[in-house]
Design a protein around this motif. Structure first.
Motif, mmCIF file in Angstrom:
data_model
loop_
_atom_site.group_PDB
_atom_site.id
_atom_site.type_symbol
_atom_site.label_atom_id
_atom_site.label_comp_id
_atom_site.label_asym_id
_atom_site.label_seq_id
_atom_site.Cartn_x
_atom_site.Cartn_y
_atom_site.Cartn_z
ATOM 1 N N TYR A 178 0.978 -1.189 -0.182
ATOM 2 C CA TYR A 178 -0.089 -0.035 -0.047
ATOM 3 C C TYR A 178 0.789 1.502 0.059
ATOM 4 C CZ TYR A 178 1.111 0.678 4.937
ATOM 5 O OH TYR A 178 1.679 0.720 6.129
ATOM 6 N N ASN A 234 -3.501 -0.332 -7.496
ATOM 7 C CA ASN A 234 -4.511 0.342 -6.760
ATOM 8 C C ASN A 234 -5.777 -0.303 -7.076
ATOM 9 O OD1 ASN A 234 -2.703 2.921 -6.307
ATOM 10 N ND2 ASN A 234 -3.687 2.618 -4.849
ATOM 11 N N ALA A 252 -7.734 -1.767 -3.836
ATOM 12 C CA ALA A 252 -9.051 -1.112 -3.475
ATOM 13 C C ALA A 252 -10.180 -2.300 -2.777
ATOM 14 C CB ALA A 252 -9.886 -0.485 -4.668
ATOM 15 N N GLU A 295 -8.129 -1.146 3.257
ATOM 16 C CA GLU A 295 -8.956 0.043 3.400
ATOM 17 C C GLU A 295 -8.213 1.030 3.969
ATOM 18 O OE1 GLU A 295 -13.247 -1.711 3.959
ATOM 19 O OE2 GLU A 295 -11.957 -2.625 5.258
ATOM 20 N N GLN A 296 -8.696 2.299 4.067
ATOM 21 C CA GLN A 296 -8.264 3.316 4.345
ATOM 22 C C GLN A 296 -9.286 3.837 5.913
ATOM 23 O OE1 GLN A 296 -8.867 3.197 1.004
ATOM 24 N NE2 GLN A 296 -6.854 2.135 1.278
ATOM 25 N N ARG A 342 -13.425 6.746 3.187
ATOM 26 C CA ARG A 342 -13.461 6.125 2.022
ATOM 27 C C ARG A 342 -14.077 7.193 0.969
ATOM 28 N NH1 ARG A 342 -17.944 1.615 2.943
ATOM 29 N NH2 ARG A 342 -16.112 0.330 3.416
ATOM 30 N N ALA A 377 -7.346 7.841 0.780
ATOM 31 C CA ALA A 377 -6.438 7.398 -0.138
ATOM 32 C C ALA A 377 -5.434 6.563 0.290
ATOM 33 C CB ALA A 377 -5.996 8.759 -0.959
ATOM 34 N N SER A 378 -4.512 6.145 -0.364
ATOM 35 C CA SER A 378 -3.255 5.457 0.065
ATOM 36 C C SER A 378 -2.580 5.879 1.253
ATOM 37 C CB SER A 378 -2.115 5.318 -1.096
ATOM 38 O OG SER A 378 -2.835 4.564 -2.326
ATOM 39 N N THR A 400 -4.077 4.276 4.441
ATOM 40 C CA THR A 400 -4.241 2.744 4.399
ATOM 41 C C THR A 400 -3.582 1.947 5.763
ATOM 42 O OG1 THR A 400 -3.928 2.691 2.047
ATOM 43 C CG2 THR A 400 -3.945 0.457 3.172
ATOM 44 N N ASN A 420 -6.856 12.280 -5.816
ATOM 45 C CA ASN A 420 -7.284 11.062 -5.419
ATOM 46 C C ASN A 420 -8.657 11.366 -4.806
ATOM 47 O OD1 ASN A 420 -5.049 8.987 -5.409
ATOM 48 N ND2 ASN A 420 -4.087 11.027 -5.116
ATOM 49 N N TYR A 459 -9.703 3.371 -4.760
ATOM 50 C CA TYR A 459 -10.016 3.208 -3.347
ATOM 51 C C TYR A 459 -11.124 2.546 -3.018
ATOM 52 C CZ TYR A 459 -5.812 6.144 -3.660
ATOM 53 O OH TYR A 459 -4.627 6.601 -4.335
#
Length: 547
Positions: A70, A79, A83, A87-88, A91, A186-187, A190, A449, A536
């Protein structure tokens, strides 16, 4: 302006930009080009909902992911897979909103403190439960220079990341940073198991080491050079995104024609970023549907050298005025698109949609005035000067835009030379300053993003990694800091409009065109989100049987 993804995106320029009318309530965007293969197109965030479950479906990627780490995932293929797996804290939804994810909420007791309350009972794929320790480890890893994360600069204002409760994490900042909080969707936001990170070590994110996240799908098998298979995570926390398919198989098809054939033959059930060269075939096909979705991207020309021919603003303006954007859209995007009014696309303004009409839609259409451009070149004393543009065999669309720039330049008295470089060398332009030597312009794809245009405009700050031409404007830098300290989205949009104004006045980036995101869905499946949120949002979980 995340250019490594832009390189990938240019391989399928159907996704070269955004006209995200759906984000502000409308669903139809009328292109300003006539004829061609595009015609009218409709932008909607979702495909029709699934009617049943599936054992599995096959999804086509235009390239194999180079990683599933990630912290290193900075391109569409990794990605698109991740996705559904990782998870982040927040969202991004298909209609380009930001909602709670692994964090139930956040509070901001003061402008330099962010407190995240974590969702209880979330299970990693190995059955262990997510805690604040996992969040701290995951975020700190982004900041560690040894990780080499391209997202590390997101944390530039972070002084400390602390566990302040079993399900609470606090970020302490050196100065207010609204974008940091938004990018937790976003990334950068994560979350991975701290224990698994320690166990996997340097093999993390590889076919050997794998990953262990919290998403609706778990990594089942990665057969390098062949395919990636995901399996349903039965203990997934979000019932509304419980997978409708027991498994997903990703295949890698680099050749655009072969990929289109896979869609038509049914060997691939679907895929994002459909090659624009196949629009005509797929729109008339009875094998499935080609859909257009929200996007935050725009195809631009980034100035790489402000010491050469393009140091004079009049030359930059003249080149912009000489571009035949409508014909570029026909040739490069299958006629599906609109001329870009600004470097950050219309779809990037979705966070405060009530402001989009006033702050973006009122911008003038880009001028097409060859005679006026010639006069500017003459006034600047630039007639006959040389301009070098990077091009590549990476995709036909890069050549289309590069050739259009060359033709425009020659019409107004500039000597535009095209420098063809290998795909790897083209990618290096965006990460290695030495690779830009001798180049004046490069074709890029600027996107967000998150649905906040401020994210794009951060890359034009003095000294930013994404500021490839080292453009510097003190007024711009001050305006950015003002915008990035404003927590109210509507007020921040107003401040971001000032950045847009300066960028359009100075043209460190020349906007070219916008086009919607694309997805092809074969006849047996439906339910996929159609837009760039698929980077994502766990898009595969909503795909099921069409009948």
């Amino acid at each position: 302006m995340r250019m490594p993804r832009a390189i990938a995106l240019l391989a399928c320029t159907a996704a070269l930009a955004a006209t995200t009318a759906a984000c502000s309530g409308a669903t139809t965007q009328q292109p300003t080009v006539g004829g061609g293969t595009g015609g009218d197109f409709k932008v909607t965030p979702l495909s029709p909902p699934a009617k049943g479950n599936l054992d599995s479906f096959t999804w086509s990627l235009y390239a194999e992911p180079y990683t599933l780490d990630y912290a290193l995932a900075y391109d569409y293929p990794p990605n698109t897979v991740l996705a559904n797996v990782c998870e982040q804290l927040f969202r991004v939804t298909p209609d380009m909103k930001i909602e709670p994810g692994l964090a139930l909420k956040y509070t901001q007791p003061d402008p330099r403190t962010l407190v995240y309350t974590l969702r209880p009972g979330v299970k990693f794929h190995d059955g262990t439960t997510m805690t604040a320790d996992d969040v701290v480890a995951s975020l700190k890893r982004q900041m560690n220079p040894a990780t080499g994360s391209p997202w590390g600069s997101v944390f530039k204002n972070v002084d400390a990341i602390e566990k302040t409760g079993p399900l609470e994490v606090t970020l302490r900042l050196g100065k207010a940073d609204v974008l940091l909080n938004e990018l937790m969707a976003a990334s950068p936001g994560t979350i991975e198991s701290a224990a698994y990170l320690a166990k996997a070590g340097k093999d993390y994110g590889t076919p050997k080491g794998g990953v262990n996240c919290t998403g609706p799908y778990a990594l089942d098998k990665w057969s390098q050079g062949s395919d990636i298979t995901l399996k349903k995570h039965d203990a997934y926390w979000d019932p509304k995104l419980a997978p409708k398919s027991a498994a997903v198989k990703f295949t890698f098809i680099e050749d655009a024609a072969a990929r289109a054939n896979a869609f038509r033959s049914g060997t691939a059930d679907g895929g994002y970023m459909v090659p624009s060269s196949s629009f005509g075939q797929l729109r008339s096909s009875d094998k499935g549907s080609l859909l257009f979705g929200p996007n935050t991207a725009a195809s631009n020309l980034a100035v790489l050298d402000f010491r050469g021919t393009l140091r004079d603003l009049r030359v930059r303006k003249a080149l912009s005025m000489a571009l035949d954007r409508k014909n570029i859209i026909k040739a490069a995007a299958g006629g599906v698109g609109v001329p870009a009014k600004a470097p950050a696309a219309r779809g990037a303004w979705a966070l405060a949609p009530e402001k989009t009409a006033a702050l973006y839609d009122t911008l003038p259409e880009p001028a097409y005035d060859v005679e006026g451009a010639k006069k500017l070149i003459q006034e600047a004393g630039a007639t006959g000067r040389t301009l070098t543009v990077a091009t590549s065999t990476l995709s036909p669309e890069i050549s289309v835009v590069a050739n259009a720039v060359q033709a425009a330049g020659r019409q107004i008295g500039l000597n535009v030379e095209l420098k063809s470089v290998s795909p790897d060398a083209y990618s290096s332009i965006f990460v290695d300053p030495n690779a830009r030597t001798g180049l004046d312009l490069v074709i890029t794809n600027g996107y967000d993003n998150t649905p906040d245009p401020l994210e794009f405009y951060q890359y034009l700050r003095t000294g930013d990694f994404g500021n490839y031409g080292k453009w510097s404007n003190a007024e711009y830098d001050v305006a950015f800091d003002r915008a990035n300290s404003e927590p109210n989205p509507a007020a921040r949009a107003e401040r971001t409009a000032e950045l847009q104004r300066i960028a359009m006045a100075e043209l460190p980036i020349i906007p070219v065109y916008e086009a919607p995101f694309t997805v092809f869905l074969g006849k047996r499946i439906t339910g996929a989100p159609t837009g760039i949120a698929q980077l994502y949002y766990p898009w595969a979980a909503t795909i099921g049987a069409a009948k």
